[in-house]
Design a protein around this motif. Sequence first.
Motif, short mmCIF file in Angstrom:
data_model
loop_
_atom_site.label_atom_id
_atom_site.label_comp_id
_atom_site.label_asym_id
_atom_site.label_seq_id
_atom_site.Cartn_x
_atom_site.Cartn_y
_atom_site.Cartn_z
N PRO A 39 -65.38 -52.06 23.54
CA PRO A 39 -65.08 -50.84 24.28
C PRO A 39 -64.74 -49.67 23.36
N SER A 40 -64.65 -48.47 23.94
CA SER A 40 -64.07 -47.33 23.24
C SER A 40 -62.56 -47.44 23.42
N GLN A 41 -61.80 -47.34 22.31
CA GLN A 41 -60.34 -47.51 22.40
C GLN A 41 -59.64 -46.51 21.49
N TRP A 42 -58.42 -46.12 21.93
CA TRP A 42 -57.56 -45.25 21.15
C TRP A 42 -56.13 -45.78 21.22
N GLU A 43 -55.35 -45.48 20.19
CA GLU A 43 -53.91 -45.76 20.16
C GLU A 43 -53.23 -44.51 19.65
N GLY A 44 -52.03 -44.24 20.14
CA GLY A 44 -51.31 -43.08 19.68
C GLY A 44 -49.85 -43.13 20.09
N TRP A 45 -49.15 -42.04 19.79
CA TRP A 45 -47.72 -41.93 20.10
C TRP A 45 -47.49 -40.67 20.91
N THR A 46 -46.60 -40.79 21.89
CA THR A 46 -46.29 -39.66 22.76
C THR A 46 -45.07 -38.90 22.23
N THR A 48 -42.37 -38.69 23.67
CA THR A 48 -41.18 -39.46 24.02
C THR A 48 -41.13 -40.80 23.28
N ASP A 49 -41.87 -40.89 22.16
CA ASP A 49 -41.90 -42.09 21.30
C ASP A 49 -42.40 -43.34 22.00
N LYS A 50 -43.36 -43.17 22.91
CA LYS A 50 -44.02 -44.32 23.54
C LYS A 50 -45.40 -44.48 22.91
N LEU A 51 -45.83 -45.72 22.84
CA LEU A 51 -47.18 -46.03 22.38
C LEU A 51 -48.13 -45.83 23.55
N ILE A 52 -49.19 -45.06 23.34
CA ILE A 52 -50.20 -44.88 24.39
C ILE A 52 -51.45 -45.65 23.97
N LEU A 53 -51.97 -46.43 24.90
CA LEU A 53 -53.16 -47.23 24.66
C LEU A 53 -54.23 -46.80 25.66
N VAL A 54 -55.46 -46.64 25.17
CA VAL A 54 -56.57 -46.20 26.01
C VAL A 54 -57.74 -47.13 25.76
N ARG A 55 -58.37 -47.57 26.86
CA ARG A 55 -59.53 -48.46 26.75
C ARG A 55 -60.57 -48.03 27.80
N PHE A 56 -61.83 -47.94 27.35
CA PHE A 56 -62.93 -47.62 28.25
C PHE A 56 -64.04 -48.64 28.03
N GLN A 60 -64.93 -48.46 33.21
CA GLN A 60 -63.53 -48.52 33.61
C GLN A 60 -62.65 -47.91 32.51
N LEU A 61 -61.91 -46.87 32.88
CA LEU A 61 -60.97 -46.23 31.96
C LEU A 61 -59.56 -46.68 32.33
N TRP A 62 -58.81 -47.12 31.34
CA TRP A 62 -57.42 -47.53 31.55
C TRP A 62 -56.57 -46.88 30.48
N ILE A 63 -55.41 -46.33 30.90
CA ILE A 63 -54.44 -45.74 29.97
C ILE A 63 -53.09 -46.34 30.29
N GLY A 64 -52.40 -46.84 29.25
CA GLY A 64 -51.09 -47.44 29.44
C GLY A 64 -50.08 -46.92 28.43
N LEU A 65 -48.80 -47.06 28.78
CA LEU A 65 -47.69 -46.67 27.91
C LEU A 65 -46.78 -47.87 27.70
N THR A 66 -46.26 -48.01 26.49
CA THR A 66 -45.35 -49.09 26.17
C THR A 66 -44.47 -48.66 24.99
N PRO A 67 -43.26 -49.22 24.87
CA PRO A 67 -42.42 -48.85 23.72
C PRO A 67 -42.93 -49.44 22.40
N ASP A 68 -43.71 -50.55 22.47
CA ASP A 68 -44.20 -51.21 21.26
C ASP A 68 -45.36 -52.14 21.62
N PHE A 69 -45.93 -52.76 20.60
CA PHE A 69 -47.07 -53.65 20.82
C PHE A 69 -46.67 -54.99 21.44
#
Length: 109
Positions: A39-46, A48-56, A60-69
């Motif tokens: 898939p196409s994927q990205w990782e980054g930081w917001t 508010t110091d949350k990890l943002i994960l993106v997968r397409f 299907q596009l999905w975006i999630g937030l988490t404090p860590d892996f």
Amino acid sequence: MTSMHQPIWMEPFLRAIVNPDVTLPVRVQSVTQTSFGHPSQWEGWTATDKLILVRFRHGQLWIGLTPDFMTTPVTVLQAHTHGDGDQDDDSYLAFETLRRITAGVVEWP
């Protein structure tokens, strides 16, 4: 078909689900593309110091937030859309397309 001018979540037919418990827009400070297709994927930081994960993948596009892996991400957006590949390969999404279709939900750098 996705309009070239409005974000996917604003289309007249429901094609996206946005989590009402997440404060929008999510402001991203940094982002790196970790996979360019299948898939196409990205990782980054917001901001508010949350990890943002993106997968397409497969439209299907999905975006999630988490404090860590190590923590299960909270879904911000889940959507069905067309990518930038041909009709047989709907697993490629350009960053500019991601930026356009998530406008109002995510502020990208």
